[in-house]
Every structure is written in C-alpha cells, then in structure tokens.
Design a protein around this motif. Structure first.
Motif, PDB file in Angstrom:
ATOM      1  N   GLN A 163     -15.782  30.538 -93.916  1.00 58.34           N
ATOM      2  CA  GLN A 163     -15.453  31.572 -92.939  1.00 58.34           C
ATOM      3  C   GLN A 163     -16.446  32.731 -92.978  1.00 58.34           C
ATOM      4  OE1 GLN A 163     -11.704  31.395 -95.034  1.00 58.34           O
ATOM      5  NE2 GLN A 163     -10.609  31.558 -93.092  1.00 58.34           N
ATOM      6  N   LEU A 164     -17.281  32.739 -94.005  1.00 60.30           N
ATOM      7  CA  LEU A 164     -18.317  33.756 -94.175  1.00 60.30           C
ATOM      8  C   LEU A 164     -19.370  33.183 -95.108  1.00 60.30           C
ATOM      9  CD1 LEU A 164     -19.359  36.713 -93.853  1.00 60.30           C
ATOM     10  CD2 LEU A 164     -17.890  37.326 -95.792  1.00 60.30           C
ATOM     11  N   ILE A 165     -20.640  33.423 -94.799  1.00 63.00           N
ATOM     12  CA  ILE A 165     -21.738  32.909 -95.621  1.00 63.00           C
ATOM     13  C   ILE A 165     -22.554  34.073 -96.181  1.00 63.00           C
ATOM     14  CG2 ILE A 165     -23.865  31.543 -95.658  1.00 63.00           C
ATOM     15  CD1 ILE A 165     -22.708  29.841 -93.411  1.00 63.00           C
ATOM     16  N   PHE A 166     -22.763  34.026 -97.500  1.00 60.18           N
ATOM     17  CA  PHE A 166     -23.660  34.966 -98.184  1.00 60.18           C
ATOM     18  C   PHE A 166     -24.930  34.227 -98.579  1.00 60.18           C
ATOM     19  CE2 PHE A 166     -19.464  36.712 -98.935  1.00 60.18           C
ATOM     20  CZ  PHE A 166     -19.639  38.083 -98.884  1.00 60.18           C
ATOM     21  N   ILE A 167     -26.041  34.939 -98.583  1.00 62.22           N
ATOM     22  CA  ILE A 167     -27.298  34.402 -99.096  1.00 62.22           C
ATOM     23  C   ILE A 167     -27.798  35.309-100.218  1.00 62.22           C
ATOM     24  CG2 ILE A 167     -29.685  33.762 -98.588  1.00 62.22           C
ATOM     25  CD1 ILE A 167     -28.882  33.412 -95.652  1.00 62.22           C
ATOM     26  N   SER A 168     -27.987  34.728-101.403  1.00 63.28           N
ATOM     27  CA  SER A 168     -28.729  35.411-102.459  1.00 63.28           C
ATOM     28  C   SER A 168     -30.196  35.085-102.213  1.00 63.28           C
ATOM     29  CB  SER A 168     -28.282  34.921-103.842  1.00 63.28           C
ATOM     30  OG  SER A 168     -27.236  35.707-104.352  1.00 63.28           O
ATOM     31  N   ALA A 169     -30.879  36.004-101.569  1.00 62.46           N
ATOM     32  CA  ALA A 169     -32.214  35.738-101.028  1.00 62.46           C
ATOM     33  C   ALA A 169     -33.295  36.203-102.003  1.00 62.46           C
ATOM     34  CB  ALA A 169     -32.381  36.418 -99.672  1.00 62.46           C
ATOM     35  N   GLY A 170     -33.739  35.273-102.830  1.00 69.65           N
ATOM     36  CA  GLY A 170     -34.871  35.528-103.706  1.00 69.65           C
ATOM     37  C   GLY A 170     -36.108  34.834-103.155  1.00 69.65           C
ATOM     38  N   PHE A 171     -37.244  35.478-103.256  1.00 66.91           N
ATOM     39  CA  PHE A 171     -38.473  34.944-102.676  1.00 66.91           C
ATOM     40  C   PHE A 171     -39.525  34.664-103.753  1.00 66.91           C
ATOM     41  CE2 PHE A 171     -36.216  37.498 -99.582  1.00 66.91           C
ATOM     42  CZ  PHE A 171     -36.086  36.594 -98.532  1.00 66.91           C
ATOM     43  N   ASP A 172     -39.072  34.472-104.988  1.00 66.75           N
ATOM     44  CA  ASP A 172     -39.977  34.257-106.105  1.00 66.75           C
ATOM     45  C   ASP A 172     -40.336  32.796-106.333  1.00 66.75           C
ATOM     46  OD1 ASP A 172     -37.304  34.038-106.711  1.00 66.75           O
ATOM     47  OD2 ASP A 172     -37.371  35.331-108.469  1.00 66.75           O
ATOM     48  N   ALA A 173     -39.897  31.901-105.438  1.00 69.86           N
ATOM     49  CA  ALA A 173     -40.387  30.519-105.490  1.00 69.86           C
ATOM     50  C   ALA A 173     -41.679  30.365-104.689  1.00 69.86           C
ATOM     51  CB  ALA A 173     -39.321  29.557-104.957  1.00 69.86           C
ATOM     52  N   HIS A 174     -42.145  31.450-104.082  1.00 69.49           N
ATOM     53  CA  HIS A 174     -43.412  31.393-103.334  1.00 69.49           C
ATOM     54  C   HIS A 174     -44.564  31.061-104.273  1.00 69.49           C
ATOM     55  CE1 HIS A 174     -46.908  32.824-101.036  1.00 69.49           C
ATOM     56  NE2 HIS A 174     -46.169  32.573 -99.957  1.00 69.49           N
ATOM     57  N   ARG A 175     -45.538  30.368-103.766  1.00 69.66           N
ATOM     58  CA  ARG A 175     -46.639  29.877-104.608  1.00 69.66           C
ATOM     59  C   ARG A 175     -47.449  30.990-105.266  1.00 69.66           C
ATOM     60  NH1 ARG A 175     -51.748  29.784-102.168  1.00 69.66           N
ATOM     61  NH2 ARG A 175     -51.804  30.474 -99.993  1.00 69.66           N
ATOM     62  N   LYS A 176     -47.430  32.192-104.703  1.00 72.49           N
ATOM     63  CA  LYS A 176     -48.193  33.298-105.285  1.00 72.49           C
ATOM     64  C   LYS A 176     -47.393  34.130-106.290  1.00 72.49           C
ATOM     65  CE  LYS A 176     -51.424  34.001-101.436  1.00 72.49           C
ATOM     66  NZ  LYS A 176     -51.938  34.975-100.435  1.00 72.49           N
ATOM     67  N   ASP A 177     -46.114  33.845-106.435  1.00 69.84           N
ATOM     68  CA  ASP A 177     -45.297  34.692-107.302  1.00 69.84           C
ATOM     69  C   ASP A 177     -45.726  34.542-108.762  1.00 69.84           C
ATOM     70  OD1 ASP A 177     -42.502  36.290-106.850  1.00 69.84           O
ATOM     71  OD2 ASP A 177     -42.689  35.501-108.891  1.00 69.84           O
TER      72      ASP A 177
END
Length: 305
Positions: A235-249
C-alpha cells in the motif's frame, strides 16, 4: 509530476572529521545539480519537522535513544565506533533526518503528493534497534515505515534497498513483521555482513559478487523484484536509495552505472502506479563519489516523475 523534496540546512552541519566519506559536500553537490535540471520547478521543497521520541521508540530501544541524546558533545566528536561519530550538531541533524521521512509519509498518505524524496543525512539503514553504526544513528526509513504501519493502519508496505551495503538495521527491525516486504541487493561478502540462510518469507536478499555490474543488477530487478513486489501489492513503497554501487564509488567494488538507478526506480514507480496509487517515498542512504552521486541521484529523481 511534482515531487515533494524534504530537506533542512542542518544536514550540512553534521560532519565526522576531515577526510570522512560521509561529508556535507554530498548534499551540496546534489542540490547544485538539482538546480540545473530543466524541470527543477517540478520540485516542491519542504522543510521537515524534528522527530518526536515516541516515533523513534517504534523501532529503537529507549535506553539507546537516551544514550544517543546523552552522547551529543558540546565540542569535538563523540565516537560510537571508528566510522560513526557525532559533532555538536549531529543529533539535531539526525532528528530532522528521521522527521523528514515521517513528514514524507504524512504528505503521501494524506494525498498532498504521490512521490516524496528525503534528501537527508546522516543516513540510517545500518542503525539497529540499540546500536549506531555505518555512519547511521537513527534508522530513518524504518522510523517512517513504522509510523505508516501504526498511524495509517497499513497492512502491507515495501522497502526496496539498493545501497551497496545491506541494511542490517532495517532487517533487524522488521524480521518478525510480515507486513513489511524487504528487498535488499548488496555486494557480498562485504560490510556489514549478512546471514543469507533462514530468512523469513517477506525478506528477499540478493547478494552480488564484487565486479558485478548492470547486467547482473537488471537480472535481479527483472527476475527477482518486479513479480515479487507486485504480488505483495504494498500500500506504500519506500526506497532506501544508496548510490554507492556505482563503478566510481570509493567504498565498494560493484560497477553500476547512472542509467541503472533510473532503471530500477522506473520499475518500482510503475509497479506503484498499479498497486498503490503511485505512492513512493525515497530516502537517501549512501553514495560517496561526489559527481557520480549527484548524477545518479538526478537519474533516480527523473524516474520518480
């Protein structure tokens, strides 16, 4: 479509020492990049309220909450561990970060907006019921999810976590709550460690070996997220949005690209449109290469439109 974006300048005052990767510049560069978007006027900036202790108590132990408040230093730093420290303004930042997700829930559930994004720090998904760790003090997304379950009497919510590090705190808080569909992709073996066996049926853990990139991630999304999420019908969606899987991280060894964050977010939003009137709340977690973070966040936000 307008996106409500929760942000407070106190988030720039929290810092954990020279050279620490979780630094104020993360938000500064994101904000600068957002102002350059052609559709910047679609962003509705909101100042959040500070969290109440009763909201923290839904997921954290009272003794732990009191210890965090007591640890706040008048000067210098207080270290919970080698990676996680408070300066004199960290406590206020952490309380406004958790308050952002609570306010986002209210805005979405009260139909003021369909999409909300919490541009916050410190992050939260490593914070356990009784422990600060991994740059995290209070578990922001868990505070918001528990508030939604309790106050809005929801039966089914989903938390999608694509940070490169598994959200161990979120796992511990909802392990025994089948109302919470928790999907986590992460590099493995890697910090903070995770037991892959004997997980409850409402948990979906998807480890990725170092060196994995777009193809492996798209396979997880297409074959292990889309159908399961739609079948759960949150009924509701949360996103734990981490961007550290990027190739430059600098803190990980996966090879995601900017486009991958648009891809997964677009899939989630389309499911949300079918099952929960499009209600999605995104909360910033990791991402430590400044330029890659700002680009990936913009791609994520574009898919939220």
């Amino acid at each position: 479509m307008a996106i409500t974006l929760f942000y407070h300048p106190i988030f720039l005052e929290h810092e954990m020492g020279l050279g620490h990767p979780e630094r104020p510049q993360r938000l500064e560069l994101i904000i600068s990049s957002l102002h350059q978007l052609q559709w910047h006027d679609e962003l509705l900036w909101q100042t959040p309220h500070i969290i109440l202790k009763e909201d923290l108590l839904r997921v954290h132990h009272e003794e732990y909450i009191n210890s965090v408040f007591a640890a706040s230093p008048k000067e210098g730093y207080y270290y919970f561990d080698g990676d996680t420290a408070m300066n004199p303004l960290t406590l206020e930042a952490a309380c406004f970060a958790a308050g952002s997700v609570k306010d986002a829930v209210k805005a979405v559930m009260d139909k003021q907006t369909k999409r909300a994004v919490c541009l916050i720090r410190p992050p939260g998904h490593h914070a356990e019921p009784d422990r600060a760790m991994g740059f995290c003090f209070f578990n922001n997304v868990a505070v918001g999810a528990a508030f939604a379950l309790d106050v809005y009497k929801l039966d089914r919510i989903a938390i999608i976590d694509f940070d490169v590090h598994h959200g161990n705190g979120t796992e511990k808080m909802f392990r025994d709550d089948p109302r919470v569909f928790y999907w986590s992709s992460f590099q493995h073996p890697f910090y903070p460690g995770v037991e892959l066996d004997k997980q409850p049926s409402h948990f979906h853990f998807h480890p990725l070996a170092a060196g994995s990139g777009s193809e492996a991630f798209h396979d997880l999304v297409d074959n292990h997220l889309v159908d399961a999420l739609e079948a759960f019908a949150p009924q509701l969606i949360f996103i734990s949005a981490g961007f550290d899987a990027h190739r430059k991280d600098p803190l990980a060894e996966l090879f995601f690209l900017q486009k991958d964050y648009f891809y997964v977010t677009d899939k989630i939003v389309k499911i949300a449109e079918r099952v929960c009137e499009g209600k999605v709340i995104s909360t910033l977690e990791g991402g430590y290469h400044l330029k890659a973070l700002s680009h990936c966040f913009s791609a994520h936000l574009k898919a939220m439109r």
